[in-house]
Enzyme design. Structure first.
Site, PDB file in Angstrom:
ATOM      1  N   ASN A   1       1.090  -1.080  -0.136  1.00 32.52           N
ATOM      2  CA  ASN A   1      -0.007   0.052   0.066  1.00 32.52           C
ATOM      3  C   ASN A   1       0.730   1.082   0.382  1.00 32.52           C
ATOM      4  OD1 ASN A   1      -2.797  -0.888   0.245  1.00 32.52           O
ATOM      5  ND2 ASN A   1      -2.344  -1.721   1.624  1.00 32.52           N
TER       6      ASN A   1
ATOM      7  N   ASP B   1     -11.015   6.072  14.752  1.00 33.42           N
ATOM      8  CA  ASP B   1     -11.453   6.976  16.239  1.00 33.42           C
ATOM      9  C   ASP B   1     -10.589   5.831  17.420  1.00 33.42           C
ATOM     10  OD1 ASP B   1     -13.656   5.018  15.903  1.00 33.42           O
ATOM     11  OD2 ASP B   1     -14.536   6.253  15.554  1.00 33.42           O
TER      12      ASP B   1
ATOM     13  N   HIS C   1      -8.639  -0.779   5.205  1.00 31.80           N
ATOM     14  CA  HIS C   1      -9.400  -1.779   5.460  1.00 31.80           C
ATOM     15  C   HIS C   1      -9.649  -3.157   4.695  1.00 31.80           C
ATOM     16  CE1 HIS C   1     -10.422  -4.906   8.633  1.00 31.80           C
ATOM     17  NE2 HIS C   1     -11.905  -5.217   7.350  1.00 31.80           N
TER      18      HIS C   1
ATOM     19  N   ASP D   1     -11.981   0.123  13.234  1.00 30.09           N
ATOM     20  CA  ASP D   1     -12.381   0.630  11.852  1.00 30.09           C
ATOM     21  C   ASP D   1     -13.548   0.369  12.326  1.00 30.09           C
ATOM     22  OD1 ASP D   1     -10.203  -1.432  11.130  1.00 30.09           O
ATOM     23  OD2 ASP D   1     -11.383  -3.311  11.496  1.00 30.09           O
TER      24      ASP D   1
END
Length: 208
Positions: free
Chosen positions: A14, A147, A110, A151
């Site tokens: 990624n 947060d 994710h 997830d």
């Protein structure tokens, strides 16, 4: 110019997608200022160095306790002057102090369509194994803000990927990366870098 810190634990595919997107101008108005890994053997660190990006290992193993590690991680990000923190396969719980200081400035990718196959224990191949075990016909990837939950932050982008009958967890993992993760993670960074992402009442709005 948005200053981006990328946090990784493994090979850094990624990360490579982000580097490539910056190079080919798919991501505009942004630069990677640091790459941090908790794993000194992560190939992601080599990817960064090959592109002249500062790279550093900060591992919990090298600190007396988790609080000391958390402080070092936060300090490194601040010293790099990062505006946005990108979790690109970072298998360490982000400290709440960092989440508070960088509210809606930490994003994660994710490998499922949240809220399916996400939360505690769902990472890596486990996500795809669970998807195949459930027999879903469509999976995908999600980029979301981070947060205090796992997830649970506001969703920025999602992309669906069809599940094939002969898929294994590994073949599905690769296709989700190629068709979804490597596309929507750079896209999300570009949107944020150009001021097109806002959060209102826990939901993301994209546009002017």
């Amino acid at each position: 110019m948005l200053r981006v810190a990328v946090l990784v634990s493994g090979g850094g595919t990624n990360l490579q997608a982000i580097i490539d997107a910056v190079d080919n101008k798919t991501i505009t108005n942004a630069q990677i200022v640091t790459v941090i890994s908790n794993n000194q053997n992560a190939y992601a660190l080599e990817r960064a160095k090959m592109h002249g990006i500062p790279a550093k290992c900060i591992s919990p193993k090298n600190f007396r306790d988790r609080d000391a590690f958390n402080e070092a991680l936060l300090r490194e990000v601040k010293e790099a002057g990062a505006d946005l923190i990108v979790l690109a396969g970072f298998l360490v719980v982000i400290p709440e102090k960092m989440i508070a200081e960088y509210r809606n400035r930490i994003i994660n990718v994710h490998p499922s369509l949240i809220p399916s196959f996400c939360g505690t224990g769902y990472y890596g191949l486990r996500v795809h194994e669970a998807a195949l075990a459930r027999g879903v016909k469509v999976t995908g990837a999600t980029v979301h803000f981070v947060d205090e939950g796992t997830d649970t932050g506001p969703i920025i982008l999602q992309k669906a990927v069809a599940v094939q009958q002969d898929d294994t967890a590994k073949s599905l993992q690769l296709r989700v990366m190629e068709e979804a993760e490597w596309k929507i993670l750079p896209q999300a960074i570009d949107l944020i870098a150009n001021g097109l992402v806002t959060v209102e009442d826990g939901r993301v709005r994209i546009g002017e």
